[in-house]
Design a protein around this motif. Structure first.
Motif, mmCIF file in Angstrom:
data_model
loop_
_atom_site.group_PDB
_atom_site.id
_atom_site.type_symbol
_atom_site.label_atom_id
_atom_site.label_comp_id
_atom_site.label_asym_id
_atom_site.label_seq_id
_atom_site.Cartn_x
_atom_site.Cartn_y
_atom_site.Cartn_z
ATOM 1 N N ASN A 209 0.869 -1.167 0.000
ATOM 2 C CA ASN A 209 0.000 0.000 0.000
ATOM 3 C C ASN A 209 0.909 1.220 0.000
ATOM 4 O OD1 ASN A 209 0.819 0.459 2.737
ATOM 5 N ND2 ASN A 209 -0.786 -0.948 3.438
ATOM 6 N N LEU A 210 0.325 2.403 -0.044
ATOM 7 C CA LEU A 210 1.142 3.609 -0.145
ATOM 8 C C LEU A 210 2.055 3.791 1.060
ATOM 9 C CD1 LEU A 210 -1.514 6.024 -1.665
ATOM 10 C CD2 LEU A 210 0.525 5.140 -2.809
ATOM 11 N N SER A 211 1.584 3.426 2.245
ATOM 12 C CA SER A 211 2.416 3.572 3.447
ATOM 13 C C SER A 211 3.629 2.657 3.383
ATOM 14 C CB SER A 211 1.589 3.267 4.698
ATOM 15 O OG SER A 211 0.546 4.208 4.851
ATOM 16 N N TYR A 212 3.437 1.448 2.873
ATOM 17 C CA TYR A 212 4.560 0.509 2.764
ATOM 18 C C TYR A 212 5.597 1.025 1.760
ATOM 19 C CZ TYR A 212 7.149 -3.788 1.809
ATOM 20 O OH TYR A 212 8.139 -4.727 1.639
ATOM 21 N N ILE A 213 5.119 1.510 0.617
ATOM 22 C CA ILE A 213 6.039 2.057 -0.381
ATOM 23 C C ILE A 213 6.830 3.224 0.205
ATOM 24 C CG2 ILE A 213 6.200 3.209 -2.607
ATOM 25 C CD1 ILE A 213 5.594 0.232 -2.828
ATOM 26 N N HIS B 299 -1.636 -6.122 -15.752
ATOM 27 C CA HIS B 299 -1.627 -4.907 -14.934
ATOM 28 C C HIS B 299 -2.196 -5.237 -13.559
ATOM 29 C CE1 HIS B 299 -1.169 -0.533 -14.875
ATOM 30 N NE2 HIS B 299 -2.360 -0.413 -14.317
ATOM 31 N N PHE B 300 -1.341 -5.207 -12.530
ATOM 32 C CA PHE B 300 -1.695 -5.589 -11.163
ATOM 33 C C PHE B 300 -1.947 -4.318 -10.358
ATOM 34 C CE2 PHE B 300 1.051 -8.610 -13.142
ATOM 35 C CZ PHE B 300 0.680 -9.873 -12.698
ATOM 36 N N HIS B 301 -3.145 -4.186 -9.774
ATOM 37 C CA HIS B 301 -3.467 -2.944 -9.082
ATOM 38 C C HIS B 301 -3.422 -3.109 -7.567
ATOM 39 C CE1 HIS B 301 -4.765 1.117 -8.719
ATOM 40 N NE2 HIS B 301 -5.768 0.780 -7.930
ATOM 41 N N PHE B 302 -2.974 -2.019 -6.887
ATOM 42 C CA PHE B 302 -2.836 -2.023 -5.430
ATOM 43 C C PHE B 302 -3.371 -0.717 -4.841
ATOM 44 C CE2 PHE B 302 0.497 -4.667 -7.183
ATOM 45 C CZ PHE B 302 0.392 -5.832 -6.431
ATOM 46 N N ASP B 303 -4.017 -0.845 -3.685
ATOM 47 C CA ASP B 303 -4.355 0.318 -2.847
ATOM 48 C C ASP B 303 -5.245 1.321 -3.578
ATOM 49 O OD1 ASP B 303 -4.505 1.852 -0.624
ATOM 50 O OD2 ASP B 303 -2.389 2.352 -0.499
ATOM 51 N N GLY B 304 -6.530 1.101 -3.545
ATOM 52 C CA GLY B 304 -7.447 2.045 -4.169
ATOM 53 C C GLY B 304 -8.135 1.460 -5.382
ATOM 54 N N GLU B 305 -8.794 2.327 -6.150
ATOM 55 C CA GLU B 305 -9.524 1.905 -7.343
ATOM 56 C C GLU B 305 -9.096 2.728 -8.548
ATOM 57 O OE1 GLU B 305 -13.751 0.104 -5.824
ATOM 58 O OE2 GLU B 305 -13.693 2.248 -6.335
ATOM 59 N N HIS C 225 -7.883 -3.340 -5.317
ATOM 60 C CA HIS C 225 -6.640 -3.909 -4.785
ATOM 61 C C HIS C 225 -6.543 -5.409 -5.059
ATOM 62 C CE1 HIS C 225 -3.245 -4.384 -2.004
ATOM 63 N NE2 HIS C 225 -3.842 -5.503 -1.628
ATOM 64 N N GLY C 226 -5.420 -5.820 -5.629
ATOM 65 C CA GLY C 226 -5.136 -7.227 -5.851
ATOM 66 C C GLY C 226 -5.663 -7.801 -7.146
ATOM 67 N N GLU C 227 -6.366 -6.998 -7.936
ATOM 68 C CA GLU C 227 -6.908 -7.516 -9.192
ATOM 69 C C GLU C 227 -5.906 -7.328 -10.331
ATOM 70 O OE1 GLU C 227 -11.683 -7.106 -8.388
ATOM 71 O OE2 GLU C 227 -10.697 -5.532 -9.578
ATOM 72 N N VAL C 228 -5.998 -8.240 -11.307
ATOM 73 C CA VAL C 228 -5.068 -8.245 -12.438
ATOM 74 C C VAL C 228 -5.864 -8.074 -13.728
ATOM 75 C CG1 VAL C 228 -3.240 -9.504 -13.628
ATOM 76 C CG2 VAL C 228 -3.630 -9.882 -11.179
ATOM 77 N N TRP D 276 -5.359 -0.024 -26.937
ATOM 78 C CA TRP D 276 -5.406 1.333 -26.407
ATOM 79 C C TRP D 276 -5.895 1.275 -24.967
ATOM 80 C CZ3 TRP D 276 -3.890 5.648 -29.052
ATOM 81 C CH2 TRP D 276 -3.742 5.542 -30.449
ATOM 82 N N HIS D 277 -5.327 2.095 -24.075
ATOM 83 C CA HIS D 277 -5.805 2.113 -22.698
ATOM 84 C C HIS D 277 -5.758 3.523 -22.104
ATOM 85 C CE1 HIS D 277 -1.636 0.589 -22.903
ATOM 86 N NE2 HIS D 277 -1.386 1.258 -21.792
ATOM 87 N N TYR D 278 -6.833 3.813 -21.393
ATOM 88 C CA TYR D 278 -7.000 5.052 -20.633
ATOM 89 C C TYR D 278 -7.261 4.639 -19.193
ATOM 90 C CZ TYR D 278 -9.775 8.934 -18.630
ATOM 91 O OH TYR D 278 -10.296 9.911 -17.824
ATOM 92 N N MET D 279 -6.552 5.247 -18.251
ATOM 93 C CA MET D 279 -6.702 4.878 -16.849
ATOM 94 C C MET D 279 -6.834 6.130 -15.995
ATOM 95 S SD MET D 279 -4.140 1.634 -16.452
ATOM 96 C CE MET D 279 -4.320 0.227 -17.564
ATOM 97 N N LYS D 280 -7.835 6.108 -15.112
ATOM 98 C CA LYS D 280 -8.097 7.242 -14.234
ATOM 99 C C LYS D 280 -8.218 6.743 -12.804
ATOM 100 C CE LYS D 280 -11.199 11.211 -13.629
ATOM 101 N NZ LYS D 280 -12.367 11.930 -14.198
ATOM 102 N N TYR D 281 -7.451 7.337 -11.900
ATOM 103 C CA TYR D 281 -7.454 6.918 -10.503
ATOM 104 C C TYR D 281 -8.694 7.475 -9.798
ATOM 105 C CZ TYR D 281 -2.595 5.473 -11.139
ATOM 106 O OH TYR D 281 -1.448 4.847 -11.574
ATOM 107 N N LYS D 282 -9.521 6.578 -9.305
ATOM 108 C CA LYS D 282 -10.701 6.998 -8.532
ATOM 109 C C LYS D 282 -10.319 7.335 -7.099
ATOM 110 C CE LYS D 282 -14.602 4.950 -9.488
ATOM 111 N NZ LYS D 282 -15.657 3.921 -9.681
ATOM 112 N N SER D 283 -9.168 6.815 -6.678
ATOM 113 C CA SER D 283 -8.586 7.122 -5.372
ATOM 114 C C SER D 283 -7.086 6.925 -5.495
ATOM 115 C CB SER D 283 -9.176 6.226 -4.280
ATOM 116 O OG SER D 283 -8.989 4.857 -4.597
ATOM 117 N N PRO D 284 -6.267 7.501 -4.592
ATOM 118 C CA PRO D 284 -4.818 7.320 -4.706
ATOM 119 C C PRO D 284 -4.447 5.841 -4.690
ATOM 120 C CG PRO D 284 -5.331 9.023 -3.101
ATOM 121 C CD PRO D 284 -6.636 8.361 -3.446
ATOM 122 N N GLY D 285 -3.503 5.473 -5.536
ATOM 123 C CA GLY D 285 -3.085 4.080 -5.596
ATOM 124 C C GLY D 285 -1.945 3.891 -6.573
#
Length: 290
Positions: free
Chosen positions: A44-48, A150-156, A208-211, A219-228
């Protein structure tokens, strides 16, 4: 835009992945593939911040490409600890992309393994991407047209994908890997970008944790719904046409674009943006006539 939900599975065998997603080149979200990784519980962000806080990282925002900024030069730099604090404190457009964790923080290598999805992953190129709430990447595809996990962590994170076949409808900027930067793919203005209504793609929201598997050249567009943040692993494209296109992008296109920036400056960038609109709208005119 016609956006179908990306299929989701809890887990998948490599045989099923190859047969149902890789061969037909269809995206999929694998929801529980990495629950055995230490990273699933730790990252998560604190660990990083705790393991990489003293590292100075390059930051990029969503400003349109300008000649004066140089090619892929960061818009700011900051200690990772300060950047994480910023992400947690307030929305920010600053993002980190293509951060090589193998080089910068070897300790993080202990937290994950390379999954066996039936494709040979490039083990020297795991990259991390960070963003704050509402920050986003321009719609683009990767220069090597790789298969991407693409492995996602901490947020959406909101994701919109299009296959290469939809390029004609996306206002692609010539001699580049992006669409016109003024398009808001989260809420497109069809009066300004009418051809977008013809585009057919996919969408999902990663937690979090999804691949997410993105097929070759998507083509890909990505928008952070929360910090992550996310990590990408990649496998080389297998389609000969995509391999040839990747070789052209890497060996010719990017150097030609750099040369023209040096020769023509901002006029070259402005011309490309105008051509993105003109060429795409011609496709609409041809469609209406037929």
């Amino acid at each position: 835009m016609k956006l179908a939900e990306i299929p989701r599975v809890n887990n998948i065998t490599k045989e099923d992945f190859i047969e149902n997603y890789f061969k037909p080149q269809k995206p999929v979200v694998i929801q529980r593939a990495i629950e055995g990784w230490p990273a699933f519980d730790k990252w998560n962000l604190s660990y990083i911040k705790s393991v990489a806080g003293d590292i100075t990282v390059p930051l990029y925002d969503n400003r349109p490409v300008q000649h004066k900024d140089g090619f892929n030069e960061p818009h700011a730099k900051m200690k990772m600890a300060d950047y994480v604090d910023l992400l947690k404190r307030e929305p920010t457009k600053y993002r980190i992309f293509l951060w090589n964790i193998l080089k910068e923080v070897p300790e993080l290598q202990k937290d994950y393994t390379f999954p066996d999805f039936g494709l040979k992953l490039l083990k020297g190129l795991p990259m991390l991407f960070f963003g704050g709430k509402d920050s986003y990447t321009f719609m683009h595809y990767d220069i090597d047209l790789a298969n991407i996990f693409h492995f996602h962590f901490d947020g959406e994170k909101e994701v919109i994908l299009f296959p290469q076949e939809e390029t004609k409808n996306l206002y692609k900027v010539p001699h580049s890997l992006i669409t016109h930067e003024s398009i808001d793919f989260s809420n497109p203005d069809y009066k300004k970008w009418p051809v977008l209504e013809k585009a057919s793609g996919f969408k999902t929201t990663l937690s979090h944790g999804e691949v997410l598997y993105m097929p070759e050249g998507y083509w890909h567009y990505m928008k952070y719904k929360s910090p992550g943040f996310s990590m990408s692993l990649r496998a080389m494209s297998r389609n000969p046409k995509n391999l040839a296109k990747a070789s052209y992008n890497i060996l010719i296109m990017r150097y030609y674009d750099v040369l023209m920036r040096k020769l023509k400056g901002q006029n070259w960038i402005d011309w490309k943006n105008e051509e993105a609109i003109s060429r795409t709208n011609k496709n609409l005119e041809a469609f209406v006539k037929n």
